[in-house]
Design an enzyme around this catalytic site. Structure first.
Site, mmCIF file in Angstrom:
data_model
loop_
_atom_site.group_PDB
_atom_site.id
_atom_site.type_symbol
_atom_site.label_atom_id
_atom_site.label_comp_id
_atom_site.label_asym_id
_atom_site.label_seq_id
_atom_site.Cartn_x
_atom_site.Cartn_y
_atom_site.Cartn_z
ATOM 1 C CE LYS B 67 41.827 43.158 40.918
ATOM 2 N NZ LYS B 67 41.975 44.461 41.874
ATOM 3 C CD GLU B 89 48.078 48.471 40.699
ATOM 4 O OE1 GLU B 89 48.429 49.452 39.730
ATOM 5 O OE2 GLU B 89 46.920 47.817 41.127
ATOM 6 C CB SER B 356 36.030 38.626 42.855
ATOM 7 O OG SER B 356 37.017 37.959 43.648
#
Lengths: 266, 374
Positions: B67, B89, B356
């Protein structure tokens, strides 16, 4: 003939702002929405906005979000709202505008939606999350059956987009009084007047002002420069407080009258 | 539309701006810790038998997931746009933590919206965000998960768009977000492709990555789209199974529609309302998939499969026991699918899995589900 155009023309001829109350259809019930729409016309509504409840109402503040959630819980849907519209149309002549999100319309299918809305006696449709850039096919399909597509403009909308919106929209542009979502507020932004005048100059269309109109002085201010004023959350707050109680119609009428300009006959 | 047009214009300007590229690369290298390694998973290979497996280690980024690649880019963009406040969010909390982190680094005020259900199941990340100086706002409407957090962030953005940039965390939402987030995540695939070629002298046969909104997968896949020999599988969350109705598998279980400004595959009912989703992983628990995924699926370029909660937990356990890696439950879906699909893969296949994120945030939940006593 366009009922929306006629309603704006009549208000203008009488030298007053057109009043557009908003109700989330199905809250507290379909029957009561039908009844309340009639009662609002009796106390001066020129047009009626019917909200189609949606699971993810991005443009709405807390009051209308809760209204949509209650309506959905009771089984309201786009098909149900069209039935409500049809029942209002059965006894009432005031123009009906659907205030909706785009996905339920897309799910029904644009052509089927347009035909059913026309058959229900709907006059215009405002899809809050459909920008004019993406709305050409939708607009053409609505117009092909005689419905008006109404588009929104916001305080952040630049002149070039205002002109595009002006070309696409029906009788009027719905001007969002502030950056943000629906709901009550204490005062209107000072820029609203200049923006409305600019929109009218650029487009030649009528302008309705909505979002946050919750006090009589707001309505009086807007009357000074806009063609119409939309009153939504201030009414849905009463619906929320009274719910299905017997006094709902009376209380809603009282609230609506309290918001009307002083110089307006009630 | 005004804020989106402003953002598009600013993004187009920085895309070709050499000083922006250098600043972003510097932060990714010196602060995030890129490039992330490519790890051969030999014991997993032995367990599954007959295939060659590499892991792209996005779990080793600062803050623990891919991210941050995107939040660095968007926060730098926010600074260039003169915004003093960023909002985001978050579902699993990884995007929220990555946003709070760059906000601290770059001196931006930060507000994170998070569903109440997600706050309960990802409590560690809530504490991390608050420790980093962010305000975490609980979202109690709707399903109280990622979708509702996006609704609330979008309401904030339209209200405060003059001062605020919305750092959307996946390849979702209206243009320019899906493209911008993809571009910021594409570093994963650029590195992985070069690393794989250097290590193996050839390209992998199959890429595997989990797909919530789809940012880690598109970040990996993009660099390989022009390599026709490379197959790609995106793994959606099947929750308790598609037939149960409790899942977040948009391709097999959904249909085209519009949510959050995007036309793509969504989970919806007959009336066009968005339906509830379920996944053991908060980061995959979302009813829409990125529009570019829908496009690439339609073109036949990428295949989409699913892994259930059980398969993800099995993948979690495999990686923990065999490789000494606790993966995020999101990433565990990719491993879980691989384990389940092993028998259908050609022997000798070269597989590259995008890992990830790491599973620190998930240890309580995984321990409970796998019957491990703390």
């Amino acid at each position: 003939m366009s009922r929306i155009r006629d309603a704006f023309a009549q208000a203008q001829a009488a030298g007053r702002v057109a009043l557009i109350p908003y109700l989330t259809a199905g809250d507290p019930s379909a029957d009561q929405t039908v009844e309340l729409a009639g009662l609002l016309q009796d106390c001066g509504a020129d047009l009626m906005e019917l909200g189609v409840p949606f699971s993810d109402p991005l443009a709405d503040g807390a009051i209308n979000q809760r209204a949509a959630a209650r309506a959905l819980e009771r089984g309201m849907s786009l098909s149900g709202v069209l039935q409500v519209a049809s029942r209002v149309r059965g006894s009432r002549s005031l123009p009906l505008v659907l205030f909706t999100y785009f996905n339920p319309v897309l799910r029904m299918g644009l052509a089927e939606f347009a035909a059913r809305a026309r058959d229900a006696g709907v006059d215009g449709v405002l899809a809050t999350d459909l920008p004019v850039e993406e709305g050409e096919e939708y607009r053409q399909i609505l117009e092909s059956v005689g419905l008006e597509a109404i588009f929104l403009a916001a305080p952040t909308t630049g002149a070039a987009r205002i002109e595009s919106i002006g070309k696409a929209t029906g009788t009027f542009i719905y001007y969002v009084s502030r950056t943000g979502v629906t709901g009550e507020q204490s005062s209107l932004p000072e820029a609203a007047r200049d923006n409305v005048l600019e929109i009218r100059r650029l487009t030649g269309k009528k302008v309705a002002v909505g979002f946050g109109i919750s006090r009589r002085e707001h309505v009086e201010q807007v009357s000074g420069y806009a063609d119409a004023v939309v009153i939504g959350s201030a009414l849905m707050k009463i619906v929320e407080e009274i719910g299905g109680g017997h006094s709902l119609g009376e209380q809603l009428q009282r609230r609506f009258r309290d918001l009307l300009p002083r110089d307006r006959p009630r | 539309m005004g804020p989106l047009l402003e953002l598009t214009e600013a993004y187009e300007a920085i895309r070709v701006d050499e000083s922006f590229r250098r600043e972003m690369e510097r932060i990714l290298r010196d602060y995030v810790g890129r490039p992330t390694p490519l790890t051969r998973a030999r014991r997993l290979e032995s367990a599954l038998g007959g295939i060659r497996i590499h892991l792209k280690r996005e779990d080793l980024n600062h803050t623990g997931a891919h991210k941050i690649n995107n939040t660095v880019g968007q926060a730098l963009l926010a600074k260039r746009m003169g915004k003093s406040r960023v909002i985001a969010e978050t579902g699993a909390g990884q995007h929220g933590v990555a946003t709070a982190t760059v906000a601290a680094l770059l001196d931006l005020q930060c507000v994170i919206y998070m569903g109440e259900e997600d706050m309960a199941r990802q409590a560690l990340n809530v504490a991390r965000m608050r420790l980093l100086g962010a305000t975490v706002v609980p979202v109690g409407t709707g399903s109280r998960t990622l979708k509702d957090a996006i609704n609330e962030a979008m309401r904030d953005w339209v209200t405060h768009c003059r001062s605020t940039h919305y750092i959307l965390g996946s390849v979702l939402g209206a243009h320019p977000y899906p493209r911008m987030v993809r571009d910021f995540q594409a570093v994963i695939g650029r590195e992985a492709r070069a690393q794989y070629l250097a290590a193996e002298g050839t390209l992998p046969d199959l890429l595997v990555a989990c797909v919530g909104g789809g940012s880690n997968s598109i970040g990996l896949f993009t660099a390989f789209l022009d390599d026709p020999s490379v197959g790609m599988v995106g793994v959606e969350a099947a929750g308790e199974g598609i037939a149960s109705g409790r899942h977040a598998a948009r391709f097999p279980g959904g249909s085209p529609g519009v949510l959050h400004g995007t036309f793509t595959y969504i989970l919806q009912d007959a009336g066009g309302n968005i339906t509830a989703t379920h996944s053991v992983s908060a980061g995959l628990d979302y009813p829409a998939v990125g529009p570019e995924h829908a496009h690439l699926r339609e073109q036949g370029r990428i295949r989409y499969e699913t892994a259930t909660d059980e398969e993800a937990l099995a993948g979690f356990q495999l990686l923990a026991r065999l490789e000494g890696i606790l993966p995020a439950l999101e990433s565990a879906h990719a491993v879980g699918w691989l384990a389940s699909a092993r028998s259908s893969l050609t022997p000798g296949s070269r597989i590259l899995v995008n890992l990830s994120g790491r599973g620190d945030k998930d240890v309580d939940q995984a321990a409970a589900r796998l019957g491990v006593k703390p």
